[in-house]
Design a protein around this motif. Structure first.
Motif: not given
Length: 445
Positions: A277-278, A280-281, A283
């Motif tokens: 998730l990080l 993809r964002l 971050l």
């Protein structure tokens, strides 16, 4: 238990670590044994703690920290895990992956057969899962020993943690002492051309102290300290995932009586999902994998200290004979994998790969690296890089086994589990043979 009880327990463990680091850096005999500081500290804690001389004022809850620490470890592992591309896995590490999987599955299968079929015949009161403490300790080390022990304890077998931790401790000693003997044998037989004498080893291997010129940073500051310390950011994420894993485990385990999902498995899952998730964002760039690894390694050191110090001697003595037999059987299997299976599944430099594999099959990856440095002082092989690539898909298989084997065996699915392991080994064997043939054809071309 108060917050100061927790503080004192970790303070005592910290004192043991510092004292044993001093011993490791100055006592030649200890250096020649290449014992990790946490292992020495744990043994000293066992001798001086409640199970020994009862000098150290540990609280009554110091043996319960393992469950929390193993979740922290796997949260960090999940956050630092990057799955390799399938093409890279096949081209670089296919054979080593197949050998690793064969070694893993064979240990679990042998442990299951020995414990459920053989040992229960001679010792009818033994749990059918008794044999699983061998791979839990050998393959997984003290971390997996605690994870499996907690799972068994929740299912009603409280002695499993002590037995698995003992298996892991025996494995570390065997990894080093027998590993060095294997290397000397290989040198005499001409299987390796180089050998590093203890006196010629680098200082950080002998004493564990790195000279100023050779030191490297443990991580990068990915955020400004004016907003938050970089280490605080990484620890915060790991602890958040650890807390989430506790609640997720409690929820999943409460769905029905059969399912018991360990907290550490949920921590690994949430860690890998969080990393994805990080990424993809956009971050993930603000986090450093090395810092995640260091947080996990720190938790591992304390887990080893608390784990070994909490080994129950009375329990150990009551299982002494079957435990000794199980340890011998496990070590013989690992020797068989190194000297018989490795030359048949691996091509060139099979001995160095076998030595490295001996280290992690019985002890830890750190010990495997140490043995490789002794057997391959000029670093002519790419084994470490290949292992790093093969590790991730292999780790998924390990976590599946650690998560579900306790419940399956204690629920009576013994023969079904054996059949699944045999089938998996056959598939891996066929894949390994194909990959070796492919490598030989490419080499001939």
């Amino acid at each position: 238990m108060t917050i100061w009880s927790l503080t004192i327990d970790f303070g005592i463990a910290s004192g043991l670590i510092l004292l044993c680091k001093l011993i490791r850096a100055n006592v030649t005999l200890v250096q020649k044994l290449f014992m990790p500081v946490a292992l020495i500290a744990g043994l000293l804690g066992l001798a001086l703690g409640p199970q020994g001389a009862d000098i150290l004022p540990f609280s009554g809850s110091f043996n319960a920290y393992g469950g929390m620490l193993i979740a922290v470890i796997f949260a960090g592992v999940g956050l630092s895990t990057r799955f390799p591309a399938p093409s890279l896995l096949v081209s670089r590490s296919g054979q080593l992956w197949a050998f690793n999987q064969m070694a893993t599955a064979s240990q679990w299968l042998l442990g299951l057969v020995a414990g459920a079929l053989l040992f229960t015949y001679f010792w009818p009161d033994l749990s059918p899962a008794f044999g699983l403490i061998m791979p839990a300790g050998f393959m997984g080390g003290h971390g997996t020993a605690v994870a499996m022990g907690n799972s068994f304890a929740e299912l009603g077998w409280a002695d499993a943690t002590t037995l698995a931790l003992t298996s892991a401790t025996v494995g570390v000693f065997a990894a080093i002492l027998i590993g060095l003997a294997i290397i000397r044998y290989g040198a005499r037989k001409g299987l390796i051309s180089g050998l590093t004498p203890f006196e010629q080893m680098e200082k950080h291997h002998r004493k564990g102290l790195i000279e100023a010129a050779d030191r490297v940073a443990i991580g990068k500051e990915t955020v400004s300290a004016s907003s938050i310390d970089a280490l605080s950011l990484h620890i915060a994420l790991i602890l958040l995932i650890t807390a989430g894993a506790y609640y997720l485990s409690s929820y999943l385990s409460g769905l029905n009586d059969f399912i018991s999902v360990p907290t550490f498995a949920c921590a690994f899952l949430l860690g890998t999902v969080s990393r994805s998730l990080l990424d993809r964002l956009g971050l993930l760039q603000h986090f450093d994998v090395k810092l995640f690894n260091h947080v996990s390694s720190t938790a591992t050191d304390y887990l080893i200290v608390f784990g070994i110090a909490s080994i129950k001697i009375t329990v150990l003595l009551s299982y002494a004979v079957p435990l000794l037999v199980l340890m011998i059987i496990g070590l013989l299997l690992c020797l068989f994998m190194v000297f018989y299976v490795a030359p048949r599944m691996l091509d060139e430099r099979w001995f160095e790969k076998g030595v490295f594999s001996w280290g992690w099959m019985t002890g830890t990856v750190a010990i495997a690296i140490l043995l490789l440095r002794i057997a391959d002082p000029d670093r002519k092989t790419s084994i470490l890089d290949d292992y790093a690539i093969a590790y991730v898909p292999g780790a998924v298989f390990d976590i599946i086994l650690i998560s579900f084997m306790p419940g399956l065996i204690l629920q009576g699915f013994i023969y079904e589990t054996m059949a699944a392991l045999v089938a998996y080994m056959i598939v891996v064997g066929v894949i390994g043979r194909m990959l070796k043939g492919r490598a030989l054809r490419l080499k001939a071309a």
